[in-house]
Design a protein around this motif. Structure first.
Motif, short mmCIF file in Angstrom:
data_model
loop_
_atom_site.label_atom_id
_atom_site.label_comp_id
_atom_site.label_asym_id
_atom_site.label_seq_id
_atom_site.Cartn_x
_atom_site.Cartn_y
_atom_site.Cartn_z
N GLY A 19 0.80 -1.22 0.00
CA GLY A 19 0.00 0.00 0.00
C GLY A 19 0.83 1.27 0.00
O GLY A 19 0.37 2.31 0.45
N LEU A 20 2.05 1.18 -0.51
CA LEU A 20 2.95 2.34 -0.54
C LEU A 20 2.94 3.00 -1.91
O LEU A 20 3.13 2.34 -2.93
CB LEU A 20 4.39 1.90 -0.24
N ALA A 21 2.74 4.30 -1.94
CA ALA A 21 2.86 5.06 -3.17
C ALA A 21 4.34 5.27 -3.47
O ALA A 21 5.14 5.43 -2.55
CB ALA A 21 2.15 6.40 -3.03
N PHE A 22 4.67 5.24 -4.76
CA PHE A 22 6.06 5.51 -5.13
C PHE A 22 6.10 6.28 -6.45
O PHE A 22 5.19 6.21 -7.25
CB PHE A 22 6.90 4.23 -5.17
N MET A 23 7.19 7.06 -6.61
CA MET A 23 7.31 7.97 -7.73
C MET A 23 8.73 7.92 -8.26
O MET A 23 9.69 7.93 -7.50
CB MET A 23 6.99 9.39 -7.24
N SER A 24 8.85 7.84 -9.58
CA SER A 24 10.16 7.87 -10.20
C SER A 24 10.35 9.16 -10.99
O SER A 24 9.47 9.56 -11.75
CB SER A 24 10.35 6.67 -11.13
N ALA A 25 11.50 9.75 -10.81
CA ALA A 25 11.83 10.98 -11.54
C ALA A 25 12.53 10.67 -12.86
O ALA A 25 12.80 11.59 -13.63
CB ALA A 25 12.72 11.86 -10.68
N SER A 26 12.81 9.40 -13.13
CA SER A 26 13.57 9.11 -14.34
C SER A 26 13.13 7.86 -15.10
O SER A 26 13.70 7.56 -16.14
CB SER A 26 15.06 9.01 -14.01
N LEU A 37 -1.07 0.41 -12.18
CA LEU A 37 -0.55 0.84 -10.88
C LEU A 37 -1.17 2.15 -10.43
O LEU A 37 -0.62 2.85 -9.56
CB LEU A 37 0.98 0.97 -10.94
N LYS A 38 -2.32 2.47 -10.98
CA LYS A 38 -2.99 3.74 -10.66
C LYS A 38 -3.20 3.85 -9.15
O LYS A 38 -3.67 2.92 -8.51
CB LYS A 38 -4.32 3.82 -11.38
N GLY A 39 -2.82 5.00 -8.62
CA GLY A 39 -2.95 5.24 -7.19
C GLY A 39 -1.75 4.80 -6.39
O GLY A 39 -1.64 5.12 -5.21
N TYR A 40 -0.81 4.10 -7.04
CA TYR A 40 0.40 3.63 -6.35
C TYR A 40 1.66 4.20 -6.96
O TYR A 40 2.57 4.61 -6.26
CB TYR A 40 0.50 2.10 -6.35
N PHE A 41 1.74 4.20 -8.29
CA PHE A 41 2.97 4.64 -8.97
C PHE A 41 2.73 5.90 -9.77
O PHE A 41 1.71 6.04 -10.45
CB PHE A 41 3.49 3.55 -9.92
N PHE A 42 3.69 6.81 -9.67
CA PHE A 42 3.63 8.08 -10.38
C PHE A 42 4.96 8.29 -11.10
O PHE A 42 6.03 8.08 -10.52
CB PHE A 42 3.36 9.22 -9.39
N ARG A 43 4.87 8.68 -12.36
CA ARG A 43 6.06 8.89 -13.20
C ARG A 43 6.02 10.34 -13.66
O ARG A 43 5.05 10.78 -14.28
CB ARG A 43 6.01 7.94 -14.39
N VAL A 44 7.06 11.10 -13.38
CA VAL A 44 7.05 12.53 -13.72
C VAL A 44 7.67 12.82 -15.08
O VAL A 44 7.60 13.94 -15.55
CB VAL A 44 7.74 13.39 -12.64
N VAL A 45 8.24 11.82 -15.73
CA VAL A 45 8.79 12.00 -17.07
C VAL A 45 7.63 12.00 -18.06
O VAL A 45 6.83 11.07 -18.08
CB VAL A 45 9.79 10.86 -17.42
N PRO A 46 7.50 13.04 -18.90
CA PRO A 46 6.39 13.08 -19.85
C PRO A 46 6.53 12.03 -20.94
O PRO A 46 7.63 11.59 -21.24
CB PRO A 46 6.45 14.49 -20.43
#
Length: 113
Positions: free
Chosen positions: A85-92, A103-112
């Protein structure tokens, strides 16, 4: 935070680590709730990332994750973090299929895209 802090691509991880440390230091100066940054070295290796992810997922004081850096690592750690239940985000991480909704609600990717 998961990232390649040592090994052949350590420059990617250490840059990301320094920005995370900058944020934490600034946050802690102005907020009552203090943040502690926990580091896990993945060396951009999915197997190592999985071991670090399992360790972080079992630590009840960790409430969110920055990283990992590589798309292959995201694929490796996603089931671990989702189950915890941990959200995680990658900048690369650049693989656009990582944000296809599984992975909606869990993983976020900031690279367009």
């Amino acid at each position: 935070m998961l990232g390649p802090f040592t090994g052949p691509v350590a420059s990617i991880g250490t840059d990301q680590l320094h920005w995370a440390q900058f944020f934490v230091n600034n946050w802690n100066k102005t907020h009552k709730i203090q943040i502690t940054l926990v580091q896990g070295d993945t060396q951009l290796d999915p197997a190592k990332a999985s071991v670090v992810a399992q360790s972080m997922a079992s630590n009840s004081s960790i409430v969110g994750i920055i990283g990992p850096a590589g798309s292959q690592e995201v694929t490796a750690v996603a089931p671990i973090f989702k189950k915890a239940g941990l959200a995680f985000m990658s900048a690369s991480a650049t693989n656009v299929s990582l944000t296809d909704g599984k992975l909606k609600g869990y993983f976020f990717r900031v690279v367009p895209n």
